[in-house]
Design an enzyme around this catalytic site. Structure first.
Site, short mmCIF file in Angstrom:
data_model
loop_
_atom_site.label_atom_id
_atom_site.label_comp_id
_atom_site.label_asym_id
_atom_site.label_seq_id
_atom_site.Cartn_x
_atom_site.Cartn_y
_atom_site.Cartn_z
CG MET A 67 10.45 23.76 0.28
SD MET A 67 9.50 24.97 -0.63
CE MET A 67 8.47 25.67 0.62
NE ARG A 104 -5.89 -0.26 11.56
CZ ARG A 104 -4.69 -0.38 10.99
NH1 ARG A 104 -3.82 0.62 11.05
NH2 ARG A 104 -4.34 -1.49 10.38
CE LYS A 121 -0.65 -0.39 4.99
NZ LYS A 121 -1.61 -0.24 6.08
CE1 TYR A 126 14.37 31.05 5.72
CE2 TYR A 126 14.51 28.74 5.13
CZ TYR A 126 14.30 30.05 4.77
OH TYR A 126 14.03 30.38 3.48
C1 LIG Z 1 -3.75 -5.05 7.77
C2 LIG Z 1 -2.27 -4.88 7.62
N1 LIG Z 1 -1.50 -5.95 7.48
C3 LIG Z 1 -0.16 -5.87 7.34
C4 LIG Z 1 0.47 -4.64 7.35
C5 LIG Z 1 1.97 -4.58 7.25
O1 LIG Z 1 2.52 -4.08 8.44
P1 LIG Z 1 4.08 -3.89 8.59
O2 LIG Z 1 4.49 -2.86 7.62
O3 LIG Z 1 4.24 -3.40 10.00
O4 LIG Z 1 4.70 -5.21 8.34
C6 LIG Z 1 -0.30 -3.49 7.51
C7 LIG Z 1 0.36 -2.18 7.56
O5 LIG Z 1 0.04 -1.29 8.26
C8 LIG Z 1 -1.71 -3.61 7.64
O6 LIG Z 1 -2.50 -2.54 7.79
#
Ligand SMILES: Cc1ncc(COP(=O)(O)O)c(C=O)c1O
Length: 371
Positions: free
Chosen positions: A316, A140, A43, A264
């Site tokens: 920046m 969550r 992701k 800065y």
């Molecule tokens: C549902 C789920 N599984 C697996 C992972 C992978 O986690 P990590 O990057 O800590 O291995 C994530 C990442 O946040 C996640 O949201």
């Protein structure tokens, strides 16, 4: 560094993505979880590394786990025929047709999704694989254990292939509540007697809780060579390799006298005569503005290079480094902001954050080279 398609040389910043390191880290996951299949979590543009590099470096994974359906579509366009898991399932009912066409597996975590799936009539003769998500204490996403079996039976009766999933809140910590042990116990009790494979472990569980893996592990951060705890020391012996090497160059040099201040706010004051290098990298590239004085930056040399500390507030487009230990450094000297010489977790720790955040936040203006 940084030659563009039109042959002009760009501002000298570059994120090199090492696909061999991806492959190495994936092999480490296989060694640590030999009985499990692997959802490689990609992701957030593969934690900032770009999908193209992830697809190349992680091609031997069993499946990719991601968030957005358009990213799943991109993977299919590239010819990926393996499994794809949509980690938050679908956000709206109208995404189901597309998910079906793309043969995605779905995480299902709430009643609305169950209802949408119950009335969905897909064209794909193979119904979705559903990873039903249980909230075992992270609070969550997911069904509470008391509601889980009902959701399972509803989707099972609707003809879907059912699997079980949960996510650990504290696999990177000792004794913090809810513990991995408590979450795992609740999960196992709740799914007792139900068919389907299981998926539990993120990177931290793969590294440190190998009795809590499940049939499918879900490594993210370890595939990128960074630490689930945010501390590099915790993965120093895990034999992982940094995948992203963020490089730039020194574009100016200043000679300072005692009492001169840098940047800065004049945060850093020279305690004596010193040479500083100005590096083409700033917070608009994704380098953390909160990095403290002393954050390591590696400067290339003929032999193995030298670490030079950050001095003064990051701006920046630029940052400054103390060149007192790098008399060889000159305009054009290559520096590494993070990568194999400077762990991203060290930069993160000096900036009060974690490697995850820095990697994901590399700015679109930073050119990417896939090696
Ligand atoms: C549902 C789920 N599984 C697996 C992972 C992978 O986690 P990590 O990057 O800590 O291995 C994530 C990442 O946040 C996640 O949201």
């Amino acid at each position: 560094m940084g030659e563009s398609a039109n042959g002009l040389v760009n501002r000298p910043i570059l994120a090199s993505i090492h696909t061999a390191a991806f492959q190495h880290n994936l092999n480490r996951v296989r060694e640590l979880a030999p009985e499990s299949k692997i959802w490689s979590v990609i992701k957030a543009r593969a934690y900032g590394h770009c999908f193209e590099a992830a697809l190349k470096g992680l091609a031997s994974t069993d499946g990719f786990a991601l968030l957005d359906i358009q990213d799943a579509a991109w993977l299919r366009e590239q010819g990926w025929q393996g499994r794809i898991l949509l980690l938050e399932g679908f956000f709206h009912e109208n995404e189901l047709n597309r998910a079906d066409e793309l043969s995605c597996d779905l995480v299902v975590h709430c009643d609305a999704q169950v209802e949408w799936l119950e009335r969905f009539r897909g064209k794909n003769p193979k119904p979705f694989n559903v990873f039903l998500k249980m909230n075992t204490g992270m609070n969550r996403l997911g069904f509470k254990p008391a509601e889980y079996r009902t959701a399972f039976h509803r989707l099972h009766s609707a003809g879907y292939h059912m699997h079980h999933m949960t996510h650990f809140a504290n696999a990177d910590q000792v004794d913090q509540l809810p513990t991995v042990g408590a979450q795992q116990e609740l999960f196992n009790e709740t799914i007792a007697g139900l068919a389907g494979s299981t998926s539990l472990a993120n990177s931290a569980a793969i590294l440190w809780h190998r009795n809590a893996l499940g049939d499918w592990v879900r490594p993210g951060i370890m595939l990128y060579g960074a630490s689930p705890t945010g501390l590099h020391a915790d993965i120093e012996h895990a034999n992982l390799q940094a995948v992203m090497h963020l490089h730039s160059e020194i574009i100016d040099i200043q000679e300072l006298q005692k009492g001169d201040r840098i940047g800065y706010g004049g945060r850093y004051e020279a305690t004596g005569a010193m040479r500083i290098g100005i590096v083409a990298c700033g917070y608009a590239d994704g380098y953390p503005r909160h990095a403290q004085d002393g954050t390591p930056v590696w400067v290339a040399a003929d032999d193995q290079g030298v670490i030079c500390p950050l001095v003064g507030r990051v701006s920046m487009d630029m940052l400054a480094i103390d060149l007192r230990d790098a008399p060889h450094a000159k305009i054009g000297s290559v520096v590494q902001l993070w990568g194999d010489k400077v762990p991203v977790d060290v930069v993160a720790q000096m900036s009060d954050t974690i490697g995850y955040e820095l990697l994901c936040a590399v700015a679109p203006r930073v050119p990417v080279e896939i090696k």
